[in-house]
Design an enzyme around this catalytic site. Structure first.
Site, mmCIF file in Angstrom:
data_model
loop_
_atom_site.group_PDB
_atom_site.id
_atom_site.type_symbol
_atom_site.label_atom_id
_atom_site.label_comp_id
_atom_site.label_asym_id
_atom_site.label_seq_id
_atom_site.Cartn_x
_atom_site.Cartn_y
_atom_site.Cartn_z
ATOM 1 C CG ASP A 346 30.854 13.276 8.492
ATOM 2 O OD1 ASP A 346 31.433 14.349 8.265
ATOM 3 O OD2 ASP A 346 29.630 13.185 8.705
ATOM 4 C CG ASP A 540 25.683 11.918 8.177
ATOM 5 O OD1 ASP A 540 24.679 12.651 8.230
ATOM 6 O OD2 ASP A 540 26.842 12.362 8.245
ATOM 7 C CG ASP A 544 30.185 12.000 4.887
ATOM 8 O OD1 ASP A 544 31.196 12.714 4.878
ATOM 9 O OD2 ASP A 544 29.288 12.078 5.750
#
Length: 644
Positions: A346, A540, A544
């Site tokens: 990410d 995080d 996600d």
């Protein structure tokens, strides 16, 4: 940018759903070595030495040997009897008991006691190695706070941390542990967060700072407002994760469990055949000699080296990782890490800090960069917009509110203010256009705050999500480890994502993705792979969590990560450092190497001595080395993983 100014590295650690523990009774319970055990063992050794010096054939010699035998091996005998009563006879305790009692039956008293003696020495070594491997994880248990100083109208009173509610004020004196997560409302100090994050440098704590339970207050007195109850605090979640860290067995551990289950009865029956078949079929070998060979076979066949050293290796790997601020939720995830060949990141909060920062100040003709930043900071003084916060942070100097004559915030556009006698406008290109300010150069930046003073462009401030300091290093280390398939998935715009990727050396970028699209793209990446390696996803945020759950190994940022992300992840990086991923992979590879070294060494040595014993070449002393010696060497080898 968080308005709470997250000054201290922190994490929120949760485990997945409660794991079901499967306790296999492969060996007797190994508790800490007790003084009583050492005393009985010492007395037993003394009796054994006395028996060795006794006259041949003396009646009291057998009594000395028996006394030494029971003092040294009583725990093994008791464990064997307990397991037999539970229907679990075939373990190393049974093998040792059978072999040593058999040695006494054929008159080999010294050998019988010696086997039990060296087996117990091996057990002591095992206990020491287990204690060392637990040490790094057990150290986390010391972070549990014993009390909290609850501030009341009459002062403060010492209470159980579980009795403190959200919003309560607590006092933390120098030398005390912070009992609950909270925000500093008064005081300034430095905190030792090494147990939480592995970082040796102390962290500053001052007004508005978020602080974590388990941190040690080193200097000044702090007043803290609790933001979470004890059960949801960092320390509580870390303890929960630590206690469950070894709940899931790695595939190699499961293999050894199944292996020992069938292996032990197999060797017992082989030993029985070796003892009775040769004399029955007219062999020149006597019953006593074949029985002696069978006892050697039994002793060396004990699978202690494998049953103990392999789980110990994985436990040591988890402990070594925790020392580096990496919490791995089980041995299966540790083993999976060594097979990783793809890492998908990410962006925001993972590769970047997740907060806006000023990357460049460009002043127009007639203005200076310092002047542009100063007027922008004054104009944004009353705004809590993330861009405003980043500008105020960059200015660093105190703002004299007396100079701010007026202030107006225009949602989605920017702010207008009168600073002294000057009219200042800070905001988007559209706001500049509305105010009749000509933009030179004409290029519009995706994330820029334009600053105009008295209708004239003073410059613009480029705002970007700051890349983490070790992100580039972390990507490079992954490439050095052979991870060439690295990708980035983000919900951010294509331009912002590409700029970050270019700086970090990531070629594959997918931008503008919603949470479900991230999962779809991750599945495409997994299915497109030609190799059978594992795929890691690093994230995080709440968005996600689905991707973390879908990946072979989900790694969450423990400091800035949401509870949902940490819940879904298999590995938690407590320091939020991207470079820790490479560290986790190195630990996993080293652990795997040690595991297979132990398997190969133990099976190789035992196999050779088993064959030698079957043909009468190996004696009981070689058998003792084949069992206890191999186990000790394997255990010491397994303990090496702690030194990473």
């Amino acid at each position: 940018m968080s308005q709470n100014h997250k000054c201290c590295s922190h994490c929120h650690v949760e485990t997945k759903e409660e794991h079901k523990h499967e306790h296999e009774d492969h060996h007797h319970e190994h508790s800490d070595i007790k003084p009583r055990d050492i005393a009985m063992f010492g007395v037993g050794v003394a009796f054994f030495i006395a028996a060795l010096f006794a006259k041949d054939g003396a009646a009291y010699a057998l009594l000395l040997y028996l006394t030494a035998y029971f003092l040294i091996g009583w725990e093994i005998l008791l464990s064997a009897l307990k397991n037999i009563s539970k229907g679990k006879a075939f373990d190393e305790n049974f093998l040792m008991s059978l072999a040593t009692i058999g040695a006494f039956a054929i008159g080999e008293y010294p050998e019988g006691v010696a086997v039990m003696l060296f087996f117990r020495i091996g057990e002591f070594f095992q206990d020491i190695a287990l204690a060392r491997s637990r040490g790094s994880i057990a150290a986390l248990m010391n972070i549990r706070p014993d009390y909290a100083n609850l501030i009341t109208s009459s002062g403060h009173t010492r209470v159980n941390p579980q009795d403190v509610a959200v919003g309560d004020k607590i006092l933390v004196k120098p030398g005390e542990k912070i009992p609950l997560d909270g925000v500093v409302i008064e005081g300034k100090s430095t905190l030792d967060v090494s147990v939480l994050t592995g970082e040796s440098l102390p962290k500053e704590a001052f007004y508005g700072c978020e602080v974590l339970s388990g941190s040690l207050n080193q200097a000044g007195t702090l007043k803290i407002e609790a933001s979470k109850v004890f059960g949801e605090s960092t320390v509580s979640k870390i303890l929960e994760l630590t206690q469950n860290a070894s709940a899931k067995k790695a595939p190699t551990e499961n293999f050894i469990t199944k292996f020992a289950k069938y292996y032990t009865p197999f060797v017992v029956f082989c030993a029985a055949a070796l003892a009775f078949l040769p004399p029955l079929f007219g062999s020149a070998i006597t019953l006593e000699e074949s029985f002696s060979r069978a006892l050697v076979f039994l002793v060396v066949s004990c699978p202690c080296a494998l049953v103990v050293s392999i789980p110990l290796s994985f436990f040591g790997g988890i402990g070594g990782a925790s020392r580096n601020g990496i919490l791995i939720k089980g041995g299966n995830f540790l083993e999976a890490l060594k097979s990783a060949d793809t890492v998908v990141f990410d962006k925001t909060g993972t590769l970047t800090k997740g907060v806006f920062g000023i990357s460049r100040i460009s002043a127009a003709d007639g203005f200076g960069e310092d002047e542009t930043l100063k007027y922008a900071a004054y104009a944004e003084h009353y705004s809590n917009h993330p861009i405003a916060l980043s500008i105020k942070k960059a200015y660093k100097e105190a703002v004299d509110e007396a100079h701010i004559a007026s202030h107006e915030e225009l949602a989605g556009y920017g702010v207008k203010a009168v600073i002294g006698s000057k009219k200042v406008v800070v905001g988007t290109a559209k706001l500049m256009e509305q105010e009749g300010v000509a933009l030179t150069p004409k290029k519009e930046f995706e994330r820029a705050a334009y600053v105009a003073i008295d209708g004239k462009l003073a410059g613009y401030i480029t705002i970007e999500d700051e890349i983490k300091e070790d992100a580039k290093q972390g990507i490079e280390e992954l490439k050095r480890l052979g991870i060439t398939n690295i990708a980035m998935l983000t919900g951010d715009s294509e331009g912002a994502a590409r700029r970050v990727a270019d700086k970090l050396g990531i070629k594959t970028v997918y931008a503008g993705l919603l949470p479900h699209q991230k999962v779809e793209k991750l599945e495409e990446i997994i299915s497109a792979k030609k190799q059978n390696g594992k795929t890691i996803f690093v994230g995080d945020g709440i968005n996600d969590a689905p991707s973390l759950a879908r990946a072979d190994i989900g790694i969450a940022m423990g400091g800035v990560g949401s509870d949902a992300a940490i819940e879904a992840a298999d590995v938690v990086l407590m320091t939020d450092e991207v470079s820790k991923i490479a560290t986790a992979l190195k630990i996993a590879k080293k652990t795997n190497t040690i595991v297979w070294q132990n398997i190969a060494f133990a099976l190789g040595v035992k196999g050779a001595i088993l064959v030698m014993g079957a043909f009468g070449v190996a004696t009981m002393w070689e058998a003792v080395f084949g069992d206890v010696g191999v186990a000790i060497i394997a255990i010491l080898n397994a303990a090496r993983v702690l030194r990473h």
